[in-house]
Motif scaffolding. Structure first.
Motif, PDB file in Angstrom:
ATOM      1  N   GLY A 130      27.116  49.034  -8.618  1.00 48.39           N
ATOM      2  CA  GLY A 130      26.295  48.553  -9.719  1.00 48.39           C
ATOM      3  C   GLY A 130      25.096  47.787  -9.207  1.00 48.39           C
ATOM      4  N   LYS A 131      24.027  47.827  -9.982  1.00 49.28           N
ATOM      5  CA  LYS A 131      22.800  47.102  -9.650  1.00 49.28           C
ATOM      6  C   LYS A 131      22.202  46.617 -10.968  1.00 49.28           C
ATOM      7  CE  LYS A 131      18.398  47.667  -7.135  1.00 49.28           C
ATOM      8  NZ  LYS A 131      17.575  48.615  -6.334  1.00 49.28           N
ATOM      9  N   PHE A 132      22.163  45.278 -11.156  1.00 48.82           N
ATOM     10  CA  PHE A 132      21.794  44.709 -12.434  1.00 48.82           C
ATOM     11  C   PHE A 132      20.719  43.643 -12.253  1.00 48.82           C
ATOM     12  CE2 PHE A 132      26.382  45.440 -12.034  1.00 48.82           C
ATOM     13  CZ  PHE A 132      26.558  46.485 -12.930  1.00 48.82           C
ATOM     14  N   VAL A 133      19.749  43.612 -13.141  1.00 46.15           N
ATOM     15  CA  VAL A 133      18.748  42.545 -13.154  1.00 46.15           C
ATOM     16  C   VAL A 133      19.370  41.337 -13.839  1.00 46.15           C
ATOM     17  CG1 VAL A 133      16.491  41.826 -13.956  1.00 46.15           C
ATOM     18  CG2 VAL A 133      16.836  44.180 -13.187  1.00 46.15           C
ATOM     19  N   VAL A 134      19.459  40.207 -13.119  1.00 44.48           N
ATOM     20  CA  VAL A 134      20.085  39.000 -13.671  1.00 44.48           C
ATOM     21  C   VAL A 134      19.082  37.871 -13.862  1.00 44.48           C
ATOM     22  CG1 VAL A 134      22.404  39.530 -12.849  1.00 44.48           C
ATOM     23  CG2 VAL A 134      20.818  38.316 -11.348  1.00 44.48           C
ATOM     24  N   ALA A 135      17.834  38.062 -13.456  1.00 42.38           N
ATOM     25  CA  ALA A 135      16.755  37.102 -13.678  1.00 42.38           C
ATOM     26  C   ALA A 135      15.467  37.767 -13.216  1.00 42.38           C
ATOM     27  CB  ALA A 135      16.996  35.799 -12.911  1.00 42.38           C
ATOM     28  N   ASP A 136      14.343  37.159 -13.525  1.00 40.23           N
ATOM     29  CA  ASP A 136      13.081  37.698 -13.037  1.00 40.23           C
ATOM     30  C   ASP A 136      13.102  37.719 -11.510  1.00 40.23           C
ATOM     31  OD1 ASP A 136      12.205  37.939 -15.603  1.00 40.23           O
ATOM     32  OD2 ASP A 136      10.796  36.246 -15.545  1.00 40.23           O
ATOM     33  N   GLY A 137      12.950  38.903 -10.944  1.00 43.13           N
ATOM     34  CA  GLY A 137      12.909  39.022  -9.492  1.00 43.13           C
ATOM     35  C   GLY A 137      14.246  38.916  -8.812  1.00 43.13           C
ATOM     36  N   ALA A 145      23.783  38.295  -5.171  1.00 47.44           N
ATOM     37  CA  ALA A 145      22.509  38.300  -5.894  1.00 47.44           C
ATOM     38  C   ALA A 145      21.382  38.173  -4.886  1.00 47.44           C
ATOM     39  CB  ALA A 145      22.451  37.160  -6.912  1.00 47.44           C
ATOM     40  N   VAL A 146      20.325  38.952  -5.072  1.00 46.09           N
ATOM     41  CA  VAL A 146      19.224  39.011  -4.114  1.00 46.09           C
ATOM     42  C   VAL A 146      17.909  38.774  -4.839  1.00 46.09           C
ATOM     43  CG1 VAL A 146      18.050  40.424  -2.383  1.00 46.09           C
ATOM     44  CG2 VAL A 146      20.519  40.719  -2.770  1.00 46.09           C
ATOM     45  N   ARG A 147      17.190  37.742  -4.420  1.00 47.24           N
ATOM     46  CA  ARG A 147      15.855  37.502  -4.963  1.00 47.24           C
ATOM     47  C   ARG A 147      14.832  38.267  -4.136  1.00 47.24           C
ATOM     48  NH1 ARG A 147      13.672  34.195  -8.383  1.00 47.24           N
ATOM     49  NH2 ARG A 147      15.447  32.756  -8.467  1.00 47.24           N
ATOM     50  N   ARG A 148      13.909  38.914  -4.792  1.00 47.60           N
ATOM     51  CA  ARG A 148      12.888  39.695  -4.093  1.00 47.60           C
ATOM     52  C   ARG A 148      11.866  38.764  -3.467  1.00 47.60           C
ATOM     53  NH1 ARG A 148       8.324  42.912  -3.830  1.00 47.60           N
ATOM     54  NH2 ARG A 148       8.712  45.145  -3.553  1.00 47.60           N
ATOM     55  N   GLU A 149      11.718  38.862  -2.157  1.00 47.56           N
ATOM     56  CA  GLU A 149      10.745  38.070  -1.406  1.00 47.56           C
ATOM     57  C   GLU A 149       9.748  39.036  -0.788  1.00 47.56           C
ATOM     58  OE1 GLU A 149      10.675  34.909  -1.490  1.00 47.56           O
ATOM     59  OE2 GLU A 149      12.695  34.327  -2.137  1.00 47.56           O
ATOM     60  N   ALA A 150       8.599  39.186  -1.425  1.00 47.07           N
ATOM     61  CA  ALA A 150       7.607  40.164  -0.956  1.00 47.07           C
ATOM     62  C   ALA A 150       7.125  39.853   0.453  1.00 47.07           C
ATOM     63  CB  ALA A 150       6.429  40.219  -1.921  1.00 47.07           C
ATOM     64  N   ASP A 151       7.109  38.564   0.812  1.00 45.37           N
ATOM     65  CA  ASP A 151       6.646  38.158   2.140  1.00 45.37           C
ATOM     66  C   ASP A 151       7.815  37.843   3.070  1.00 45.37           C
ATOM     67  OD1 ASP A 151       3.992  38.371   1.313  1.00 45.37           O
ATOM     68  OD2 ASP A 151       3.992  36.314   0.533  1.00 45.37           O
ATOM     69  N   GLY A 152       9.009  38.324   2.720  1.00 44.87           N
ATOM     70  CA  GLY A 152      10.181  38.050   3.538  1.00 44.87           C
ATOM     71  C   GLY A 152      10.289  38.995   4.713  1.00 44.87           C
ATOM     72  N   ARG A 153      11.518  39.214   5.177  1.00 43.23           N
ATOM     73  CA  ARG A 153      11.750  39.995   6.389  1.00 43.23           C
ATOM     74  C   ARG A 153      12.238  41.414   6.087  1.00 43.23           C
ATOM     75  NH1 ARG A 153      15.944  37.887   8.715  1.00 43.23           N
ATOM     76  NH2 ARG A 153      15.546  38.835  10.725  1.00 43.23           N
ATOM     77  N   GLY A 154      12.129  41.840   4.838  1.00 38.94           N
ATOM     78  CA  GLY A 154      12.380  43.235   4.518  1.00 38.94           C
ATOM     79  C   GLY A 154      13.686  43.532   3.809  1.00 38.94           C
ATOM     80  N   GLY A 155      14.687  42.649   3.926  1.00 43.16           N
ATOM     81  CA  GLY A 155      15.979  42.921   3.321  1.00 43.16           C
ATOM     82  C   GLY A 155      15.929  42.919   1.807  1.00 43.16           C
ATOM     83  N   SER A 156      15.309  41.901   1.237  1.00 43.58           N
ATOM     84  CA  SER A 156      15.277  41.813  -0.223  1.00 43.58           C
ATOM     85  C   SER A 156      14.432  42.931  -0.831  1.00 43.58           C
ATOM     86  CB  SER A 156      14.747  40.444  -0.656  1.00 43.58           C
ATOM     87  OG  SER A 156      13.382  40.282  -0.313  1.00 43.58           O
ATOM     88  N   VAL A 157      13.340  43.287  -0.181  1.00 42.04           N
ATOM     89  CA  VAL A 157      12.506  44.374  -0.686  1.00 42.04           C
ATOM     90  C   VAL A 157      13.293  45.683  -0.655  1.00 42.04           C
ATOM     91  CG1 VAL A 157      10.434  45.738  -0.240  1.00 42.04           C
ATOM     92  CG2 VAL A 157      10.344  43.248  -0.071  1.00 42.04           C
ATOM     93  N   HIS A 158      14.046  45.893   0.411  1.00 37.53           N
ATOM     94  CA  HIS A 158      14.871  47.104   0.492  1.00 37.53           C
ATOM     95  C   HIS A 158      15.914  47.106  -0.623  1.00 37.53           C
ATOM     96  CE1 HIS A 158      16.768  50.466   2.798  1.00 37.53           C
ATOM     97  NE2 HIS A 158      17.825  50.070   2.110  1.00 37.53           N
ATOM     98  N   ALA A 159      16.565  45.960  -0.845  1.00 37.98           N
ATOM     99  CA  ALA A 159      17.601  45.884  -1.874  1.00 37.98           C
ATOM    100  C   ALA A 159      17.030  46.181  -3.253  1.00 37.98           C
ATOM    101  CB  ALA A 159      18.249  44.503  -1.860  1.00 37.98           C
TER     102      ALA A 159
END
Length: 712
Positions: free
Chosen positions: A417-424, A473-487
């Motif tokens: 499952g993959k669910f949006v639980v908050a903005d980003g 839960a994973v917050r999207r970090e556009a300037d991070g190290r790539g994991g959150s963007v991939h998720a």
């Protein structure tokens, strides 16, 4: 008598003579000073700004320079670069070669070692270098880089161009090898382009991952330059190490069997063989400014040859330096792989490969012995590399191939499952491919391997009672190290990932009362604690906006929860902590500014604080203090003085931890931390790994606590 430093059989005698004389020895044959004493070599290796490594990769002469321009990088290996380019480029590949990360390739190496031996096991005699010691390292490094293993011999032929007349394996003209080298670089370009779209478990994909995450900066042409040099060094030196190492073991009564008792004895033997006769005699350096080394004045432009092989037999450093002692304790590290920023990047891979080769040879070739006495073996000409062109061995054929079963580490799981639980913020739900997940407790986290070279850590935020599913839960970090963007952008329901863990550095300790403070995504490890606290609790949940705060609606119905957003002004943490009852355990997770503020206030109000960080705490390294290290295996306690490293202290006590760079850049000396808090000063561990505190690079790192317990 021959000219010194020209006869390979007399080399160690020539080096010993050089060590016995004051100052540095000028070599007519090399056209440079020979640095022969251990201390002088180490001093130069740790001053790369004074002793440039550019001579280690000589400039190609015409017509090759013009023919290769724009197609074959002219500094085609890390050895050819000084800083800042060296560290920038090495950052793209460094973390790939850490020992525990390379361990996943051991089953592949073992299978291919057996496959090679299958071809000649019943013959009873073979020239080992051509049939095993060269092809296995070449196939291994091709596989690890990401190239087709079936092309390994062609790759070796192309790379042999760089060996020039020293190449005794491939019989062809320089023009033929040059053509192949150009074709090889074009082939690597094609594979790079393919891996940019389709990442796999290989080095090329890893470099793309770290480039995409911002961890490393390279151009495409610089990226191209990394792989051929690594492959050349990786297979040529490993081949020579295996052949000379076996020659020394087989020529000494009982040494071969003593070394082959188990993997631990093989590892110890390899370190001694690397000291006694490595595949690298030494490396050249050019002096960048007037200086003094070993009592000799040097001018800018002078060249020196750092004779690693001589330093590793320096009698002022090593007892019985000209003997092979398989139980030697390494209070001082050998120089078989160099030291400093240019220490051999592939040293952990070489150790893994050689240990596996020795094990398989011992299993498959019973009664192994030299067919040519050691004293009659021919060595290649004196130069940077050292080895025998061939090694003829015999054994007693007919033994069965032993069965070996190895399992892949980690847990295979499906994204259910993959669910949006908050903005980003998305919640990922995983179910195991087989069986059930291991039990876990609140505060635990898992490693998620999204893709080859892309592993990140996330706190489990579901119900610990559920062993059929895990949630993060994973917050999207556009300037991070790539994991959150991939998720967020690439991971889809139905995908299979590898999970490792769970591990818990944030466990819920018994207390009469709890205060939980969460900032943003820091709610994830705290959420499971609320139902397991077993005592009165309060929670303060801070965020930018209500819409950006995951699980806010769940929390509202659970108890004493305050949800506070930035538009209401600054939350009064001081008043909150001042109101806490004595004995209250404070648990906090969130951004660094929140953690730092809560740490300061808990000190002021004498409250016990527990924090969870997935990035290292910012700190300045002050004056080194003395502390103690406990070796868990023996219970022995070792004092680490302010002017010595953990590595030197534990090896003085007999721990036998191998090392290479001694500057925290290669990962060779990594050890597991079982207790205490490390003061990380390396450049290898990821921010998440530093924050988790499970591993330590003892060559540079220290302790933030009076005592460290290490898995030694």
């Amino acid at each position: 008598m021959s000219c010194p430093f020209t006869d390979p059989r007399a080399l160690f005698g020539d080096l010993a003579e050089a060590r016995s004389r004051p100052g540095l020895t000028w070599s007519e044959s090399m056209g440079r000073y020979v640095v022969s004493r251990y201390g002088d070599i180490v001093e130069a290796l740790h001053q790369p700004e004074v002793f440039s490594s550019r001579p280690a990769v000589p400039e190609l002469p015409s017509p090759w320079r013009e023919r290769f321009a724009g197609r074959v990088p002219d500094r085609g290996t890390l050895l050819g670069h000084d800083n800042p380019d060296h560290d920038r480029l090495r950052a793209a590949v460094n973390t790939f070669f850490m020992p525990r990360r390379l361990a996943r390739f051991e089953p592949w190496i073992e299978r291919n070692a057996h496959a090679l031996i299958d071809e000649f096991a019943d013959r009873g005699e073979i020239e080992l270098k051509r049939h095993f010691a060269l092809p296995l390292p070449l196939r291994t490094i091709a596989h690890i880089v990401g190239l087709d293993v079936d092309k390994a011999d062609w790759i070796g032929f192309a790379l042999a161009f760089f060996l020039g007349p020293k190449d005794t394996h491939y019989r062809a003209s320089p023009e033929e090898k040059a053509d192949a080298l150009l074709e090889l670089h074009e082939h690597i370009r094609e594979v790079m382009a393919d891996r940019r779209r389709d990442r796999r478990d290989d080095l090329i994909s890893h470099v793309w991952n770290v480039r995409d995450s911002g961890e490393a900066e390279t151009t495409d042409f610089e990226m191209l330059s990394l792989f051929p040099g690594l492959m050349l060094a990786g297979h040529e030196t490993s081949s020579n190490l295996l052949c000379t190492g076996l020659a020394h073991l087989l020529s000494r009564d009982g040494a071969y069997e003593a070394a082959q008792h188990d993997d631990a004895s093989r590892a110890r033997a390899l370190e001694e063989l690397l000291r006694y006769e490595s595949a690298i005699t030494g490396m050249s350096r050019v002096v960048t400014r007037d200086t003094e080394l070993g009592g000799t004045r040097l001018r800018a432009g002078d060249e020196v040859f750092l004779a690693y092989a001589s330093g590793s037999r320096d009698g002022s450093v090593f007892d019985n330096p000209d003997g092979v002692l398989l139980d030697r304790g390494f209070e001082r590290p050998h120089l078989g792989f160099g030291q400093g920023v240019h220490a051999c990047l592939g040293a952990p891979l070489a150790r893994l490969l050689l240990k596996t080769e020795l094990r398989v040879i011992h299993e498959r070739l019973p009664g192994l012995r030299l067919a040519t006495p050691y004293d009659e073996l021919e060595y290649g000409p004196v130069g940077e590399g050292r080895g025998v062109p061939e090694l003829l061995v015999r054994w007693n054929p007919g033994g069965p191939r032993p069965a070996r079963v190895r399992t892949r580490p980690g847990i295979q799981a499906v994204v259910a499952g993959k669910f949006v639980v908050a903005d980003g913020v998305v919640e990922l739900e995983f179910t195991p491919v087989d069986g059930r997940f291991p039990a876990w407790a609140p505060g635990a986290h898992v490693d998620i391997r999204f893709a080859p070279g892309l592993t990140r850590q996330y706190s489990l935020c579901g119900d610990p009672a559920e062993q059929d599913r895990w949630r993060v839960a994973v917050r999207r970090e556009a300037d991070g190290r790539g994991g959150s963007v991939h998720a967020h952008d690439r991971l889809a329901v139905g995908d299979v990932v590898t999970l490792t863990g769970p591990r818990n550095n944030f466990a819920l300790a018994p207390a009469p009362e709890y205060l939980f403070i969460a900032g943003g995504i820091g709610i994830t490890p705290l959420l499971p604690m609320l139902s397991r606290a077993g005592a009165p609790w309060r929670m303060v949940y801070l965020g930018r906006t209500v819409r950006s705060m995951p699980y806010r609606d769940v929390l509202r119905g659970l108890g004493d929860v305050t949800i506070w957003t930035s538009d209401r002004g600054r939350f009064d943490l001081d008043a909150l902590l001042a109101s806490a009852k004595p004995g209250t355990a404070v648990y906090c997770c969130g951004p660094e500014r929140l953690l730092a503020a809560v740490e300061e206030l808990c000190d002021r109000h004498a409250l016990a604080l527990h924090v969870e960080r997935f990035a290292p705490k910012p700190q300045e390294f002050g004056r080194n203090a003395e502390f103690e290290v406990v070796l868990a295996g023996s219970g022995r306690t070792v004092r680490v003085g302010p002017d010595e490293s953990v590595l030197d202290a534990v090896n003085r006590a007999g721990a036998g931890v191998p090392s290479t760079c001694r500057e925290g850049t290669c990962g060779t000396c990594e050890v597991r931390v079982l207790g205490g808090k490390a003061d990380h000063r390396d450049s290898v561990l990821t921010p998440e790994e530093r924050a988790a505190g499970e591993y330590l690079m003892p060559c540079v790192s220290r302790s933030q606590t009076p005592s460290l317990v290490l898995d030694l």
